[in-house]
Motif scaffolding. Structure first.
Motif, PDB file in Angstrom:
ATOM      1  N   ASN A 162     109.631 -28.167 152.027  1.00 53.99           N
ATOM      2  CA  ASN A 162     111.026 -27.721 152.047  1.00 53.99           C
ATOM      3  C   ASN A 162     111.727 -27.808 150.693  1.00 53.99           C
ATOM      4  O   ASN A 162     112.863 -28.278 150.594  1.00 53.99           O
ATOM      5  N   VAL A 163     111.045 -27.382 149.637  1.00 53.49           N
ATOM      6  CA  VAL A 163     111.606 -27.498 148.286  1.00 53.49           C
ATOM      7  C   VAL A 163     112.734 -26.490 148.036  1.00 53.49           C
ATOM      8  O   VAL A 163     113.685 -26.790 147.337  1.00 53.49           O
ATOM      9  N   ALA A 165     115.610 -23.291 149.172  1.00 55.78           N
ATOM     10  CA  ALA A 165     116.471 -22.704 150.206  1.00 55.78           C
ATOM     11  C   ALA A 165     117.308 -21.612 149.559  1.00 55.78           C
ATOM     12  O   ALA A 165     117.448 -21.555 148.338  1.00 55.78           O
ATOM     13  N   ILE A 166     117.854 -20.758 150.407  1.00 53.77           N
ATOM     14  CA  ILE A 166     118.742 -19.704 149.935  1.00 53.77           C
ATOM     15  C   ILE A 166     120.170 -20.142 150.217  1.00 53.77           C
ATOM     16  O   ILE A 166     120.468 -20.657 151.285  1.00 53.77           O
ATOM     17  N   SER A 167     121.047 -19.928 149.257  1.00 52.91           N
ATOM     18  CA  SER A 167     122.433 -20.312 149.439  1.00 52.91           C
ATOM     19  C   SER A 167     123.362 -19.183 149.008  1.00 52.91           C
ATOM     20  O   SER A 167     122.917 -18.172 148.466  1.00 52.91           O
ATOM     21  N   ILE A 176     118.270 -22.165 145.828  1.00 49.80           N
ATOM     22  CA  ILE A 176     118.567 -23.549 145.433  1.00 49.80           C
ATOM     23  C   ILE A 176     117.351 -24.439 145.689  1.00 49.80           C
ATOM     24  O   ILE A 176     116.462 -24.089 146.461  1.00 49.80           O
ATOM     25  N   VAL A 177     117.352 -25.578 145.003  1.00 51.83           N
ATOM     26  CA  VAL A 177     116.212 -26.488 145.051  1.00 51.83           C
ATOM     27  C   VAL A 177     116.644 -27.794 145.710  1.00 51.83           C
ATOM     28  O   VAL A 177     117.724 -28.311 145.453  1.00 51.83           O
ATOM     29  N   ASN A 178     115.765 -28.296 146.548  1.00 58.78           N
ATOM     30  CA  ASN A 178     116.062 -29.505 147.308  1.00 58.78           C
ATOM     31  C   ASN A 178     115.783 -30.767 146.494  1.00 58.78           C
ATOM     32  O   ASN A 178     114.720 -31.371 146.615  1.00 58.78           O
ATOM     33  N   SER A 179     116.732 -31.116 145.630  1.00 60.68           N
ATOM     34  CA  SER A 179     116.645 -32.391 144.915  1.00 60.68           C
ATOM     35  C   SER A 179     118.065 -32.812 144.586  1.00 60.68           C
ATOM     36  O   SER A 179     118.972 -31.975 144.585  1.00 60.68           O
ATOM     37  N   ALA A 180     118.248 -34.093 144.321  1.00 62.00           N
ATOM     38  CA  ALA A 180     119.603 -34.613 144.112  1.00 62.00           C
ATOM     39  C   ALA A 180     120.312 -33.862 142.983  1.00 62.00           C
ATOM     40  O   ALA A 180     121.496 -33.558 143.070  1.00 62.00           O
TER      41      ALA A 180
END
Lengths: 239, 592
Positions: A162-163, A165-167, A176-180
């Motif tokens: 799940n790295v 996603a579309i925003s 977008i990227v799933n990290s802080a």
């Protein structure tokens, strides 16, 4: 008795549950596409695979094949409009084919060649998009993202991570990227992940690979995308 | 913050499907969705933080950057503009000392535009922290500025600021004969559920959302689907600019709407229903919840309804500013706590709807009509209207007329009759069915309200001869570009290209080829878009281009080609750097 559909006058058998795209590919009929990949759940967003089914436009990658369907794919109108849709993808982002490492290996570029696209037709948006080079092995150049979501799907479905996603909405849609920090370098993507290799354009690139295969010897330098796609995807569709 | 979020999570039963409700609570408390909240919610709901960010970035009423403690949004609907919105906005900006689109330095107030808020009969209107504020004028704005500067809580603002009138001008079949509470359900149980479905079939009722699908058929398809669960969803996300009838129905006839939903549940075998209410109608939320509670106490909701063994309850889900969620599959996605992206079809919601279970999605007016049909019988409804369009249609009428408001007519009524009744004179034309519908000129007023002729979700926007048609076309075209969900290429890129191309022509930079290009683009967006939004986004241009080609031609320059940008202006920086401004440092745009 096996069921059949007709694509451009050619009778094509299909099995229950197949989409028009699957039936076509299995029978060796190429329908242009970018967001579709036989290894993943169909998405239906790029709209390049639009065909006319009994007089109505549908995406071949999501629409189920049904006995007796009359499908038109290669009409002059559809081919013209597919070219226009591809041009839309070009003006939405910033694509500089000659300077892109993916040139010759890029599906967007190859589809454009296939559709005989000679210019961008529409005025450019000149979108302000960034490059994310924070990962040691992988680079994202958002200028070239066409939102096919293959990286989103690959990361979720194949890599279990799940790295991506579309925003955003409308023309402000973005990856977008799933990290802080939102940076790829802080995510848990690995260079061996499917998501790092599935991008049909030059948006996600592996670092330190540049020009390993010289321009002129790349996939679409010698073959048209219809040929390549059918070779690779017939297997994927179980053909 | 953790304590507050835990409270919010508890009330949402820690379900990620309730993400909309959770984010609304967070936005209310902090006036944005803070980063720490995103991290904590992601962890507690066991979802990716990207899901929260992407939802927050999708809906207009969520923000990742702090907004004012008083978040003011002013409706940008064409009807509000016709009522002087531009002046009101300028005055507001000055009175509140904040730019449009900005937050005041002290963080107290923010001001921005929003799409139509559904108050077209009492504009210019807007929202303050989500609550509708109507009939804005200068004295009201002066008072608002004072209240804001003194930081008076919204609850203590004068009640008349938030007064929303029904303005029912002409009740017909449904509006003048509200059924008694429970009458529709009692009749259905007495008659038998299958027989009641047959009555609805006989009535000829078609969905009132605009598409006009046969209601009985939809319910039957859904009932026939084998599944452990079925759902009923009421689509109360009327976002079509110029439409506000559902607001009135939910204010004054909600009991009958809930009754229709319960009837549907009995027929299809559902135990859970949802009313998806557009965020703009927040002022109705509490009274609707109270009404649901009252129905539970009356034995019309909850377990063993009317002692008939039916278990069914209704939950309200609030939207957050996305027109696309009026599309039924996008609405379902939103109900599941996701971005409102229309799904691929087939499969359809009747088989794969909410949580992929069989789901009936109907419009507010449809459920209301279904309850009345159960109470009064199919013939009662069939008796009005035309052959293919049974019954009546409730209309939202706004724009240039003496009496804007709600009107109900049997199908088959002429547009001329309707215009006469609402006091419209000197008519230029009428936008029927909102921006996604059709603009008809004054020469077509004998046309009829019916699925056979002018099908409509119910919006009439009247323009008189003093109006600039292009102001409307521009407003609508910008609206669609703003509201496109961005899922598919032709709509995402196409609606923005349409907006830019139309502006080029309207701003006087178009030449002959530009209208041709505009029309070609219209067809492309219409023919290839994924859902109704894209398929109708070009209608404002196409319907006016068809009726007023001369108007468009008059906007054009008499040259064969006008470039998309100003070459000479682009050289300005170079001239400044080179300290030159002589004739040779300028270029003409095109060779004449």
């Amino acid at each position: 008795m096996s069921k059949t559909i007709t694509i451009d006058g050619k009778k094509i058998p299909f099995s229950e549950g197949q989409t028009i795209m699957e039936a076509a590919t299995e029978a060796g009929v190429y329908i242009p596409h970018l967001c579709h990949n036989p290894d993943y759940e169909p998405h239906g967003s790029c709209k390049l695979c639009t065909v006319s089914v009994n007089g109505r436009n549908c995406t071949a990658c999501t629409f189920p094949a049904m006995d007796g369907q009359e499908v038109i794919s290669e009409s002059r109108e559809l081919e013209h409009d597919r070219q226009r849709i591809t041009q839309m993808l070009f003006v939405e982002g910033n694509h500089f084919c000659p300077g892109c490492e993916k040139t010759g290996n890029c599906q967007l570029q190859a589809v454009a060649y296939h559709l005989n696209m000679l210019d961008n037709h529409f005025p450019h948006f000149f979108a302000d998009r960034e490059v994310d080079a924070s990962h040691p092995d992988i680079l994202i150049d958002h200028n070239r993202c066409i939102f096919c979501t293959l990286c989103v799907r690959a990361s979720r479905e194949k890599d279990g991570k799940n790295v991506f996603a579309i925003s955003g909405r409308g023309i402000n849609k973005h990856l977008i990227v799933n990290s802080a920090s939102g940076k790829l370098g802080d995510s848990d993507i690995d260079v061996n992940d499917c998501a790092a290799h599935i991008c049909p354009t030059g948006a996600i690139l592996i670092k330190r690979q540049g020009y390993r295969i010289p321009i002129g010897q790349r996939i679409y330098d010698h073959k048209e995308i219809n040929e390549v796609a059918l070779e690779q995807e017939r297997e994927g569709h179980g053909g | 913050m953790k304590q507050f979020l835990d409270q919010v999570l508890e009330s949402a039963e820690r379900q990620s499907t309730r993400l909309m409700q959770i984010l609304r609570a967070v936005q209310d408390e902090y006036h944005y969705i803070p980063e720490q909240a995103i991290d904590y919610l992601a962890e507690q709901l066991n979802i990716a933080r990207t899901q929260i960010i992407s939802v927050a970035e999708f809906y207009s009423f969520f923000h990742l950057q702090p907004q004012g403690h008083y978040e003011i949004l002013i409706s940008d609907s064409i009807t509000d503009l016709m009522l002087g919105k531009a002046n009101i906005m300028a005055y507001l900006s000055k009175a509140l000392r904040v730019e449009v689109g900005a937050v005041r330095e002290d963080g107290i107030v923010s001001l921005n535009n929003t799409s139509c808020t559904g108050m077209c009969d009492q504009g210019p209107a807007g929202l303050v922290n989500g609550y509708a504020i109507t009939k804005l004028d200068r004295p009201k704005i002066d008072r608002m500025a004072e209240l804001i500067d003194n930081q008076v809580p919204l609850a203590d603002w004068p009640a008349e600021f938030f007064q929303v009138d029904d303005n029912i001008r002409k009740p017909g079949l449904l509006l003048q004969q509200e059924i008694d509470q429970g009458a529709g359900l009692r009749q259905a149980f007495a008659r038998g559920l299958q027989e009641t479905l047959a009555e609805i079939d006989k009535s000829g009722l078609r969905g009132r959302g605009g598409a006009g699908f046969n209601t009985a058929m939809k319910w039957r398809f859904c009932a026939e689907e084998q599944s452990d669960r079925h759902y009923v969803v009421c689509n109360a996300d009327e976002g079509e600019p110029g439409t506000f009838k559902d607001r009135v129905l939910l204010n004054s006839y909600a009991d009958q709407v809930f009754e229709g939903m319960t009837l549907c549940a009995a027929i299809i075998g559902a135990e859970q229903g949802y009313l998806y209410l557009r965020g703009e109608y927040r002022h109705l939320e509490q009274q609707l919840r109270d009404l649901l509670q009252q129905r539970r106490e009356a034995g019309l909701l909850g377990d063993n309804i009317l002692g008939q063994g039916l278990n069914f309850d209704i939950e309200i889900c609030m939207g957050a500013g996305a027109y696309i969620c009026g599309e039924e599959s996008a609405l379902i996605e939103s109900l599941e706590g996701k971005r409102g992206i229309p799904r691929n079809r087939p499969p359809y919601p009747v088989s794969h709807g909410y949580l992929n279970k069989p789901t009936v999605v109907n419009n507010v007016e449809t459920f209301m009509a279904a309850a009345a049909i159960s109470a009064n019988g199919g013939d009662w409804f069939k008796g009005a209207g035309t052959e293919k369009s049974a019954g009546s249609k409730i209309l939202s009428i706004s724009g240039d007329c003496a009496l804007p408001g709600i009107y109900e007519y049997p199908f088959g009524t002429t547009i001329a009759q309707i215009l006469h009744d609402c006091g419209a004179v000197d008519v230029l034309g009428v936008q029927i069915g909102g921006p996604s519908g059709t603009f008809i000129s004054k020469h077509e007023l004998e046309r009829k309200l019916a699925f056979e002729d002018l099908a409509t979700g119910g919006s009439f926007i009247i323009l008189n001869n003093s109006r600039n048609l292009f102001a409307m076309v521009k407003n609508f075209t910008h609206f669609f570009a703003h509201e496109s969900c961005g899922f598919c290429t032709p709509c995402r890129v196409g609606t923005s290209l349409l907006k830019n191309q139309l502006d080029k022509v309207l701003d006087g930079h178009g030449s002959a080829g530009d209208v041709v290009a505009l029309e070609e683009l219209c067809q492309l967006v219409k023919n290839y878009s994924h859902c109704g939004l894209g398929q109708t986004a070009a209608n404002p241009i196409l319907t006016t281009l068809q009726r007023y080609p001369d108007l468009y031609q008059n906007q054009l320059k008499e040259i064969s080609y006008e470039p998309g940008f100003d070459l000479d202006a682009a050289l300005e920086t170079a001239r400044r750097m080179a300290h030159r401004d002589d004739a040779a440092a300028h270029l003409t745009q095109v060779e004449d």
